[in-house]
Design an enzyme around this catalytic site. Structure first.
Site, PDB file in Angstrom:
ATOM      1  N   TYR A 182       0.829  -1.192   0.000  1.00 47.34           N
ATOM      2  CA  TYR A 182       0.000   0.000   0.000  1.00 47.34           C
ATOM      3  C   TYR A 182       0.872   1.254   0.000  1.00 47.34           C
ATOM      4  O   TYR A 182       2.081   1.181  -0.185  1.00 47.34           O
ATOM      5  CB  TYR A 182      -0.995  -0.067   1.153  1.00 47.34           C
ATOM      6  CG  TYR A 182      -1.933  -1.250   1.003  1.00 47.34           C
ATOM      7  CD1 TYR A 182      -2.725  -1.386  -0.143  1.00 47.34           C
ATOM      8  CD2 TYR A 182      -1.993  -2.261   1.947  1.00 47.34           C
ATOM      9  CE1 TYR A 182      -3.556  -2.481  -0.329  1.00 47.34           C
ATOM     10  CE2 TYR A 182      -2.827  -3.367   1.771  1.00 47.34           C
ATOM     11  CZ  TYR A 182      -3.598  -3.465   0.630  1.00 47.34           C
ATOM     12  OH  TYR A 182      -4.412  -4.559   0.430  1.00 47.34           O
ATOM     13  N   ARG A 229       3.111  -1.258  10.822  1.00 50.09           N
ATOM     14  CA  ARG A 229       3.270  -2.590  10.237  1.00 50.09           C
ATOM     15  C   ARG A 229       4.171  -2.538   9.015  1.00 50.09           C
ATOM     16  O   ARG A 229       4.046  -1.632   8.183  1.00 50.09           O
ATOM     17  CB  ARG A 229       1.906  -3.166   9.860  1.00 50.09           C
ATOM     18  CG  ARG A 229       1.956  -4.647   9.474  1.00 50.09           C
ATOM     19  CD  ARG A 229       0.581  -5.179   9.167  1.00 50.09           C
ATOM     20  NE  ARG A 229       0.603  -6.624   8.956  1.00 50.09           N
ATOM     21  CZ  ARG A 229      -0.429  -7.335   8.533  1.00 50.09           C
ATOM     22  NH1 ARG A 229      -1.580  -6.737   8.291  1.00 50.09           N
ATOM     23  NH2 ARG A 229      -0.332  -8.639   8.360  1.00 50.09           N
TER      24      ARG A 229
END
Length: 366
Positions: A182, A229
């Site tokens: 992403y 993350r």
């Protein structure tokens, strides 16, 4: 051992966890309403059923309209969404649970269908050649629009506002989604970021946006409540391709994160077999444990035995479980009592309705 290490308590930078079992963030696509807001009878009930986890990390929650790339995902940038998430955190806290929200911008993994026909934003105009889950089903991604400096600065502000909204909604903290191909991950990798300005070129420049996001979020909440993350050896899925600078970039990022007093760093083991990949690290926890001095969460492919083992070996502090939590709301109790796990139904992962969402049994609970 006298007690499974997974079931021992842990101090997460001031947040007391009763066990080391983490519910991983997972897209479930149940916010099928005009505002894409969580609902008390769906998302709130879903997370409350899983409140015995040491920590819940919510599904990725878009920080703006531009951040969306999957249908029916609950956001964190509208008042109705904040109010919906309040119902979630209230129900989780009523069950003595703890919950972080994952702040999400998908970047080039989106589709023009989400943006009134406009191209999605990305570090560079490079098509990931993947698919986006649109209201009409999965569609091929397109070549995105390279972000201007002004758009990058606005995105950083959107992450900050998302964190502020999360605190208003009652979350115990936030996880910055800088993983899985992403937007932020797209900045890190040289195969998806060919910029020549201050956000491209060198390892330091490609990582710059992450630290600017952290510094912006610190303005609205304690950094002790911020996690993030990372997926260093992702190669293939989500349109990501590794090169010789990929792991050095993540090494730089993880080392620099030691300058912060974060809640945790959440790492993923490789999603695919990378044993023959000269650019990849096959054992992420073992590689990064010596580099990072704070709390490490590890995920991807762990069962109960492997979870206890990775903690025993000192390579992680907490273990995140994804799919097992979909079909086993009482995962902690099952680990404790030795109850067999219920299988999940992949056909119900992303569809509307309560089937495969709220109807899994809780056999291990009294």
């Amino acid at each position: 051992m006298s007690k499974q290490l997974l079931l021992t308590d842990y101090n997460l930078n001031g947040l007391k966890l009763p066990n080391r079992v983490v519910m991983a963030p997972m897209t479930r696509s149940r916010a099928d309403n005009a505002e894409n807001a969580p609902r008390e009878d769906f998302e709130a009930e879903y997370y409350a059923l899983r409140a015995s986890a040491g920590l819940i990390i919510s599904e990725g929650s878009p920080i703006s309209d531009e951040a969306i790339g999957y249908v029916n995902v609950p956001g964190i940038y509208k008042s109705a969404q904040i109010e919906g998430w309040k119902k979630v955190t209230e129900k989780v806290h009523e069950k003595n649970g703890r919950i972080f929200i994952q702040l999400w911008h998908v970047g080039r993994m989106s589709h023009p269908d989400f943006h009134k026909g406009e191209k999605p934003l990305a570090p560079s105009a490079i098509n990931p050649n993947a698919q986006s889950y649109t209201p009409e089903g999965f569609k091929d991604t397109v070549t995105p629009k390279e972000m201007t400096i002004a758009e990058i600065k606005q995105t950083i502000e959107d992450f900050k506002n998302g964190a502020k909204n999360a605190m208003e909604a009652g979350f115990d903290g936030v996880e910055i989604h800088s993983s899985n191909g992403y937007l932020l991950h797209q900045f890190f990798n040289g195969t998806s970021n060919t910029r020549t300005d201050e956000y491209g070129g060198t390892i330091e420049n490609r990582a710059k946006i992450l630290f600017e996001v952290i510094d912006a979020i610190k303005q609205v909440m304690p950094e002790q409540k911020i996690g993030l993350r990372l997926n260093p050896s992702l190669d293939g899925p989500f349109g990501m391709t590794m090169d010789k600078e990929t792991i050095p970039t993540f090494d730089y990022i993880v080392n620099k994160l030691n300058e912060y007093d974060l809640a945790y760093v959440h790492l993923s083991e490789p999603f695919t077999d990378v044993s023959d990949n000269d650019f990849a690290v096959s054992e992420i926890a073992k590689h990064y444990r010596p580099l990072y001095k704070g709390t490490l969460i590890i995920n991807a492919g762990f069962d109960q035995e492997k979870g206890n083992k990775v903690i025993e070996e000192g390579n992680a502090d907490l273990v995140a479980y994804g799919k097992p939590y979909i079909s086993n709301p009482d995962l902690v109790e099952r680990f404790e009592k030795g109850v067999d796990l219920t299988d999940w139904d992949e056909d119900t992962f992303y569809v509307p309705g309560k089937k495969g969402y709220l109807d899994y049994p809780v056999n291990a609970r009294d």
